[in-house]
Scaffold this active site. Structure first.
Site, PDB file in Angstrom:
ATOM      1  N   GLY A  13       3.922   1.535  -0.253  1.00  0.00           N
ATOM      2  CA  GLY A  13       4.085   2.275   1.002  1.00  0.00           C
ATOM      3  C   GLY A  13       2.845   2.985   1.524  1.00  0.00           C
ATOM      4  N   ASN A  15       0.715   1.818   3.748  1.00  0.00           N
ATOM      5  CA  ASN A  15       0.684   1.639   5.215  1.00  0.00           C
ATOM      6  C   ASN A  15       1.727   2.519   5.892  1.00  0.00           C
ATOM      7  OD1 ASN A  15      -1.279  -0.484   6.332  1.00  0.00           O
ATOM      8  ND2 ASN A  15      -0.508  -1.431   4.449  1.00  0.00           N
ATOM      9  N   HIS A 106      -0.606  -8.435   7.757  1.00  0.00           N
ATOM     10  CA  HIS A 106      -0.946  -9.361   6.678  1.00  0.00           C
ATOM     11  C   HIS A 106      -2.409  -9.116   6.294  1.00  0.00           C
ATOM     12  CE1 HIS A 106      -0.498 -12.993   4.286  1.00  0.00           C
ATOM     13  NE2 HIS A 106      -1.717 -13.322   4.674  1.00  0.00           N
TER      14      HIS A 106
HETATM   15  C1  GRF Z   1      -0.474  -4.640   2.509  1.00  0.00           C
HETATM   16  O1  GRF Z   1      -1.636  -5.240   2.018  1.00  0.00           O
HETATM   17  C2  GRF Z   1       0.084  -5.430   3.674  1.00  0.00           C
HETATM   18  O2  GRF Z   1      -0.895  -6.092   4.420  1.00  0.00           O
HETATM   19  C3  GRF Z   1       0.968  -6.447   3.010  1.00  0.00           C
HETATM   20  O3  GRF Z   1       1.516  -5.774   1.908  1.00  0.00           O
HETATM   21  C4  GRF Z   1       0.660  -4.706   1.510  1.00  0.00           C
HETATM   22  C5  GRF Z   1       1.490  -3.467   1.503  1.00  0.00           C
HETATM   23  O4  GRF Z   1       0.816  -2.378   0.956  1.00  0.00           O
HETATM   24  N1  GRF Z   1       1.934  -6.995   3.930  1.00  0.00           N
HETATM   25  P1  GRF Z   1       1.461  -0.943   1.040  1.00  0.00           P
HETATM   26  O5  GRF Z   1       2.840  -1.025   0.414  1.00  0.00           O
HETATM   27  O6  GRF Z   1       1.531  -0.560   2.486  1.00  0.00           O
HETATM   28  O7  GRF Z   1       0.562  -0.037   0.265  1.00  0.00           O
END
Ligand code: GRF
Length: 199
Positions: A13, A15, A106
């Protein structure tokens, strides 16, 4: 009224955190607000981040035909669904109802290094294995094919010959944290304008 965002996450999490922090830090009126964080994994650290930020959380069954997720999104009157490390396919029923209103990030430059099974370290390992000099970040709308919906933003990230998948992942992730909240905001603004136009 700020757009009502649901973030779907399966993992750590980071992001999600960047999105929460971005909307919290805006000096101007908020254009969007995370009102729900939902996961297919009850033990997802993303749910803990959301609870810490006093955001409603939910765990849903991702193995049904999408009915459970759809009912959840509707009950929270969600305007925009943001996938942030959500590892399951979104069922056609949900995609149909939220057409053009589901976005994903992505960690590579799609259409390269995408598709089923391309997530996490595998993406960065594949980039390094091909000797590519650059990778990046892609934000796209979600349709019923993995990583294939219309691209709304990309940002390039250099690859060093000394990179391991871990070092590349860290460089890409730092860019994700800058790019994704801003693109989410932009999509929310465009969506608000569109819904005013069609009212
Ligand atoms: C990120 O690298 C995103 O691009 C991909 O999954 C990862 C998620 O990371 N879809 P986080 O859970 O947000 O740390």
């Amino acid at each position: 009224m700020p757009s009502r965002l649901a973030v779907l996450a399966s993992g750590r999490g980071s992001n999600l955190q960047a999105i929460i922090d971005h909307f919290d830090s805006l000096a101007r009126e908020r254009t969007a607000k995370v009102v729900l964080v939902a996961s297919n994994r009850a033990d997802s650290p993303a749910l803990i981040r959301a609870a810490t930020a006093s955001i409603d959380i939910a765990h849903f069954n991702s193995a049904d035909d999408g009915s459970e997720l759809l009912a959840l999104l509707k009950s929270f009157r969600i305007d925009l669904v943001v996938l942030a490390g959500y590892l399951k396919r979104i069922q056609p029923k949900v995609i149909h109802e939220y057409a053009g209103r589901i976005i994903n990030i992505h960690p590579a430059l799609l259409p390269a290094f995408g598709g089923e099974g391309m997530y996490g370290a595998r993406v960065h390992e594949a980039v390094i294995a091909t000797g590519a000099r650059e990778s990046g970040v892609t934000v796209h709308l979600v349709d019923d094919e993995y990583d294939r919906g219309p691209i709304v933003a990309q940002w390039r990230v250099p690859v060093s010959p000394l990179d391991t998948s871990e070092s590349l992942a860290a460089r890409v992730l730092a860019v994700e944290h800058t790019v994704y909240p801003r693109v989410v905001e932009m999509v929310a603004i465009l969506q608000q304008l569109e819904s005013k136009r069609t009212d």
